[in-house]
Write an enzyme that holds these catalytic residues in place. Structure first.
Site, PDB file in Angstrom:
ATOM      1  N   THR A 137     -29.172  -5.967 -28.451  1.00  0.00           N
ATOM      2  CA  THR A 137     -28.579  -6.983 -27.594  1.00  0.00           C
ATOM      3  C   THR A 137     -29.556  -7.451 -26.521  1.00  0.00           C
ATOM      4  OG1 THR A 137     -26.863  -7.286 -25.906  1.00  0.00           O
ATOM      5  CG2 THR A 137     -27.580  -5.052 -26.265  1.00  0.00           C
ATOM      6  N   ASP A 138     -29.321  -8.657 -26.020  1.00  0.00           N
ATOM      7  CA  ASP A 138     -30.144  -9.157 -24.902  1.00  0.00           C
ATOM      8  C   ASP A 138     -29.827  -8.422 -23.592  1.00  0.00           C
ATOM      9  OD1 ASP A 138     -27.612 -10.256 -24.420  1.00  0.00           O
ATOM     10  OD2 ASP A 138     -28.304 -12.326 -24.249  1.00  0.00           O
ATOM     11  N   GLU A 139     -28.676  -7.706 -23.566  1.00  0.00           N
ATOM     12  CA  GLU A 139     -28.265  -7.064 -22.300  1.00  0.00           C
ATOM     13  C   GLU A 139     -29.229  -5.971 -21.866  1.00  0.00           C
ATOM     14  OE1 GLU A 139     -24.187  -6.184 -21.750  1.00  0.00           O
ATOM     15  OE2 GLU A 139     -23.513  -7.948 -22.833  1.00  0.00           O
TER      16      GLU A 139
ATOM     17  N   TYR B  22     -22.847   0.361 -21.401  1.00  0.00           N
ATOM     18  CA  TYR B  22     -23.096  -0.179 -22.743  1.00  0.00           C
ATOM     19  C   TYR B  22     -24.559  -0.555 -22.920  1.00  0.00           C
ATOM     20  CZ  TYR B  22     -23.598  -3.833 -26.279  1.00  0.00           C
ATOM     21  OH  TYR B  22     -24.056  -4.594 -27.337  1.00  0.00           O
TER      22      TYR B  22
ATOM     23  N   LYS C  84     -27.491   0.966 -25.421  1.00  0.00           N
ATOM     24  CA  LYS C  84     -28.238   0.162 -26.409  1.00  0.00           C
ATOM     25  C   LYS C  84     -29.738   0.243 -26.117  1.00  0.00           C
ATOM     26  CE  LYS C  84     -26.899  -2.096 -29.351  1.00  0.00           C
ATOM     27  NZ  LYS C  84     -26.556  -1.807 -30.780  1.00  0.00           N
TER      28      LYS C  84
HETATM   29  P1  NAD Z   1     -17.780  -4.497 -32.982  1.00  0.00           P
HETATM   30  O1  NAD Z   1     -17.323  -3.628 -31.864  1.00  0.00           O
HETATM   31  O2  NAD Z   1     -16.972  -5.664 -33.386  1.00  0.00           O
HETATM   32  O3  NAD Z   1     -17.962  -3.601 -34.301  1.00  0.00           O
HETATM   33  C1  NAD Z   1     -18.563  -2.338 -34.290  1.00  0.00           C
HETATM   34  C2  NAD Z   1     -18.311  -1.683 -35.641  1.00  0.00           C
HETATM   35  O4  NAD Z   1     -18.950  -0.396 -35.635  1.00  0.00           O
HETATM   36  C3  NAD Z   1     -16.816  -1.439 -35.932  1.00  0.00           C
HETATM   37  O5  NAD Z   1     -16.531  -1.808 -37.254  1.00  0.00           O
HETATM   38  C4  NAD Z   1     -16.660   0.058 -35.729  1.00  0.00           C
HETATM   39  O6  NAD Z   1     -15.628   0.628 -36.526  1.00  0.00           O
HETATM   40  C5  NAD Z   1     -18.030   0.572 -36.136  1.00  0.00           C
HETATM   41  N1  NAD Z   1     -18.349   1.865 -35.519  1.00  0.00           N
HETATM   42  C6  NAD Z   1     -18.224   2.213 -34.202  1.00  0.00           C
HETATM   43  N2  NAD Z   1     -18.584   3.491 -34.032  1.00  0.00           N
HETATM   44  C7  NAD Z   1     -18.981   3.954 -35.249  1.00  0.00           C
HETATM   45  C8  NAD Z   1     -19.501   5.196 -35.719  1.00  0.00           C
HETATM   46  N3  NAD Z   1     -19.676   6.241 -34.881  1.00  0.00           N
HETATM   47  N4  NAD Z   1     -19.812   5.321 -37.013  1.00  0.00           N
HETATM   48  C9  NAD Z   1     -19.637   4.280 -37.876  1.00  0.00           C
HETATM   49  N5  NAD Z   1     -19.138   3.085 -37.501  1.00  0.00           N
HETATM   50  C10 NAD Z   1     -18.832   2.930 -36.200  1.00  0.00           C
HETATM   51  O7  NAD Z   1     -19.264  -4.900 -32.622  1.00  0.00           O
HETATM   52  P2  NAD Z   1     -20.036  -6.276 -32.889  1.00  0.00           P
HETATM   53  O8  NAD Z   1     -19.730  -7.216 -31.807  1.00  0.00           O
HETATM   54  O9  NAD Z   1     -19.846  -6.666 -34.296  1.00  0.00           O
HETATM   55  O10 NAD Z   1     -21.544  -5.776 -32.664  1.00  0.00           O
HETATM   56  C11 NAD Z   1     -22.292  -5.241 -33.746  1.00  0.00           C
HETATM   57  C12 NAD Z   1     -23.676  -4.863 -33.251  1.00  0.00           C
HETATM   58  O11 NAD Z   1     -24.315  -6.020 -32.717  1.00  0.00           O
HETATM   59  C13 NAD Z   1     -23.666  -3.844 -32.115  1.00  0.00           C
HETATM   60  O12 NAD Z   1     -24.745  -2.968 -32.302  1.00  0.00           O
HETATM   61  C14 NAD Z   1     -23.866  -4.681 -30.850  1.00  0.00           C
HETATM   62  O13 NAD Z   1     -24.505  -3.933 -29.849  1.00  0.00           O
HETATM   63  C15 NAD Z   1     -24.748  -5.778 -31.382  1.00  0.00           C
HETATM   64  N6  NAD Z   1     -24.647  -7.080 -30.680  1.00  0.00           N
HETATM   65  C16 NAD Z   1     -23.433  -7.666 -30.478  1.00  0.00           C
HETATM   66  C17 NAD Z   1     -23.374  -8.926 -29.870  1.00  0.00           C
HETATM   67  C18 NAD Z   1     -22.057  -9.638 -29.647  1.00  0.00           C
HETATM   68  O14 NAD Z   1     -22.041 -10.686 -29.012  1.00  0.00           O
HETATM   69  N7  NAD Z   1     -20.942  -9.135 -30.158  1.00  0.00           N
HETATM   70  C19 NAD Z   1     -24.544  -9.547 -29.476  1.00  0.00           C
HETATM   71  C20 NAD Z   1     -25.766  -8.903 -29.667  1.00  0.00           C
HETATM   72  C21 NAD Z   1     -25.807  -7.679 -30.297  1.00  0.00           C
HETATM   73  O1  DAU Z   2     -25.150 -10.542 -24.639  1.00  0.00           O
HETATM   74  C1  DAU Z   2     -24.787  -9.865 -25.820  1.00  0.00           C
HETATM   75  C2  DAU Z   2     -23.536  -9.067 -25.561  1.00  0.00           C
HETATM   76  O2  DAU Z   2     -22.475  -9.988 -25.460  1.00  0.00           O
HETATM   77  C3  DAU Z   2     -23.252  -8.014 -26.634  1.00  0.00           C
HETATM   78  O3  DAU Z   2     -24.292  -7.074 -26.639  1.00  0.00           O
HETATM   79  C4  DAU Z   2     -21.914  -7.339 -26.372  1.00  0.00           C
HETATM   80  O4  DAU Z   2     -21.621  -6.439 -27.428  1.00  0.00           O
HETATM   81  C5  DAU Z   2     -20.843  -8.393 -26.292  1.00  0.00           C
HETATM   82  O5  DAU Z   2     -19.604  -7.820 -25.989  1.00  0.00           O
HETATM   83  C6  DAU Z   2     -21.204  -9.443 -25.236  1.00  0.00           C
HETATM   84  O6  DAU Z   2     -21.140  -8.872 -23.903  1.00  0.00           O
HETATM   85  P1  DAU Z   2     -20.491  -9.687 -22.676  1.00  0.00           P
HETATM   86  O7  DAU Z   2     -20.080  -8.727 -21.656  1.00  0.00           O
HETATM   87  O8  DAU Z   2     -21.363 -10.820 -22.275  1.00  0.00           O
HETATM   88  O9  DAU Z   2     -19.235 -10.324 -23.470  1.00  0.00           O
HETATM   89  P2  DAU Z   2     -17.680 -10.509 -23.055  1.00  0.00           P
HETATM   90  O10 DAU Z   2     -17.084 -11.385 -24.113  1.00  0.00           O
HETATM   91  O11 DAU Z   2     -17.025  -9.225 -22.749  1.00  0.00           O
HETATM   92  O12 DAU Z   2     -17.790 -11.350 -21.713  1.00  0.00           O
HETATM   93  C7  DAU Z   2     -18.460 -12.595 -21.671  1.00  0.00           C
HETATM   94  C8  DAU Z   2     -18.438 -13.077 -20.232  1.00  0.00           C
HETATM   95  O13 DAU Z   2     -17.087 -13.398 -19.899  1.00  0.00           O
HETATM   96  C9  DAU Z   2     -18.872 -12.025 -19.239  1.00  0.00           C
HETATM   97  O14 DAU Z   2     -19.589 -12.653 -18.185  1.00  0.00           O
HETATM   98  C10 DAU Z   2     -17.563 -11.447 -18.704  1.00  0.00           C
HETATM   99  C11 DAU Z   2     -16.623 -12.637 -18.775  1.00  0.00           C
HETATM  100  N1  DAU Z   2     -15.208 -12.305 -19.022  1.00  0.00           N
HETATM  101  C12 DAU Z   2     -14.911 -11.492 -20.065  1.00  0.00           C
HETATM  102  C13 DAU Z   2     -13.591 -11.153 -20.322  1.00  0.00           C
HETATM  103  C14 DAU Z   2     -13.261 -10.230 -21.473  1.00  0.00           C
HETATM  104  C15 DAU Z   2     -14.215 -12.852 -18.216  1.00  0.00           C
HETATM  105  O15 DAU Z   2     -14.493 -13.624 -17.279  1.00  0.00           O
HETATM  106  N2  DAU Z   2     -12.915 -12.527 -18.476  1.00  0.00           N
HETATM  107  C16 DAU Z   2     -12.575 -11.671 -19.498  1.00  0.00           C
HETATM  108  O16 DAU Z   2     -11.354 -11.384 -19.657  1.00  0.00           O
END
Ligand code: NAD
Ligand code: DAU
Length: 354
Positions: A133-135, A159, A163
């Site tokens: 992730t970019d975080e 989180y 990562k």
């Molecule tokens: P998500 O939470 O939707 O899915 C995570 C999946 O991992 C689920 O299916 C869960 O059952 C599985 N999982 C969790 N713990 C596990 C374990 N111990 N063993 C096996 N499976 C397990 O997550 P996502 O949003 O699809 O993110 C996927 C990946 O991409 C993550 O590594 C996250 O850090 C990264 N990522 C997410 C975003 C985003 O915006 N969602 C952006 C950048 C990177």
């Molecule tokens: O940047 C990549 C990341 O983006 C991933 O690594 C994470 O897995 C993914 O969850 C996401 O993280 P964020 O914290 O940016 O996403 P989230 O959707 O939780 O929140 C997006 C923005 O919106 C953040 O600034 C918090 C704000 N927010 C979120 C929720 C859930 C609100 O203002 N209200 C809300 O109820």
């Protein structure tokens, strides 16, 4: 040839598996624990498809991972499995350390043992791709340049710290043991199958239910949004053409403040699913901010474009319209994930916010 995907029942992982099997016939072994975020309904269209082998299990289970590797002999591992929600990491960081750090360590060790036993082309061609992730880069000021691959790590939430730790392990396993790894650090994704704890699906679900749209703090935090299938194509590009040991930043060139995201969703919902009570804008509610809330993320995605020719195919306008349309057409999917545990989560995260 086969690939092993971890976390392939989650949001991005399931989109990746579906995309992969739409584009080729190379089988996928999908290892997922099915936590609250994993959902086999995402993969329903693959029922009976021999190219998809689903295994419910934990990436921390070394014996299971080793068995999968020696049985299926994948040419690559694509590692998505993680705890992924920042707010949950604030309420309970333990599971983030276990899955994201210990789980990645376990996978790396199992992959190293398997890869060490390979020979010739199989050994040279093997890849461990880590999805990050970019975080990990921390928070940008308004005038800062977007994150490039050389930015220092400065994670701010449990989180992102977990990562970051996993990224460091992946890097070290390459430098010390020669494991052929690649890593991608991507910005915020959105699209189908996004669990409604995250900003975009939560806002859509709440609006349609006539509930408050909770904006943390002043709503001016900036994220760089990317449609999920563009993230999938970036990972495929890295897997196919990425240089071993390299990191690629992936983003949508699409920085937007949260409140603008919510207003864009409201415009689409007002158009596609108007409410008898008037615009959904009436539901916007400012609430107490997220502790340690990162102000701005932005990705400089020039390296992956220059080296691998990758650019996003969707604009925010096309991607967000598809996303809203998907949620409107898949209300049953949304209802099915809104279990008792989901409602408990909403209580825990939102009830205390003024
Ligand atoms: P998500 O939470 O939707 O899915 C995570 C999946 O991992 C689920 O299916 C869960 O059952 C599985 N999982 C969790 N713990 C596990 C374990 N111990 N063993 C096996 N499976 C397990 O997550 P996502 O949003 O699809 O993110 C996927 C990946 O991409 C993550 O590594 C996250 O850090 C990264 N990522 C997410 C975003 C985003 O915006 N969602 C952006 C950048 C990177
Ligand atoms: O940047 C990549 C990341 O983006 C991933 O690594 C994470 O897995 C993914 O969850 C996401 O993280 P964020 O914290 O940016 O996403 P989230 O959707 O939780 O929140 C997006 C923005 O919106 C953040 O600034 C918090 C704000 N927010 C979120 C929720 C859930 C609100 O203002 N209200 C809300 O109820």
């Amino acid at each position: 040839m086969t690939i092993l995907v971890t976390g392939g029942a989650g949001f991005i992982g399931s989109n990746f598996v579906l995309d992969w099997l739409r584009g080729c016939d190379e089988p996928v072994v999908n290892l997922d624990k099915l936590t609250y975020a994993g959902n086999l309904a995402n993969l329903q269209s693959l029922q009976g498809d021999a190219r998809h082998v689903f295994v419910q299990g934990d990436i921390c289970d070394r014996g299971l991972v080793e068995t999968l590797l020696t049985t299926h002999r994948p040419r690559a591992i694509v590692h998505f499995a993680a705890e992924s929600h920042v707010d949950r990491s604030i309420h309970g960081p333990g599971e983030f350390m276990r899955t994201n750090v210990e789980g990645t360590f376990t996978l790396l060790e199992a992959a190293r043992a398997y890869w060490s036993g390979l020979e010739g082309g199989a050994k040279g061609g093997f890849r461990f791709h880590h999805v990050s992730t970019d975080e990990v880069y921390g928070s940008l000021g308004p005038a800062d340049a977007p994150f490039s691959e050389t930015n220092a790590y400065a994670p701010n939430s449990p989180y992102s710290a977990s990562k970051a730790a996993s990224d460091h392990l992946v890097r070290a396993w390459h430098h010390t043991y020669g494991l052929p790894v690649t890593t991608s650090n991507c910005s915020n994704n959105y699209g189908p199958f996004h669990f409604p704890e995250k900003l975009i699906p939560l806002m859509i679900a709440n609006a349609l239910a006539g509930k408050a749209l909770p904006i943390y703090g002043d709503g001016l935090q900036v994220r760089d949004w990317l449609y999920v299938t563009d993230h999938c194509s970036a990972i495929r590009a890295v897997l196919e053409r990425g240089r071993v040991g390299e990191v690629y930043n992936v983003g949508g060139w699409n920085e937007m403040p949260n409140i603008e995201i919510v207003r864009a969703l409201i415009r689409l919902l007002d158009e596609l699913a108007p409410s008898a009570e008037g615009s959904y804008a009436r539901l916007i509610t400012y609430v107490t901010d997220r502790p340690g809330h990162d102000r701005r993320y932005a990705i400089d995605a020039r390296k992956i474009e220059r080296e691998l020719g990758w650019r996003p195919a969707e604009t925010f306008e096309t991607g967000i319209r598809k996303t809203v349309a998907w949620y409107l057409a898949n209300q049953e999917w949304v209802r099915n994930v809104q279990s008792g545990a989901y409602r408990e989560w909403l209580d825990k995260n939102y009830a205390q916010r003024a």
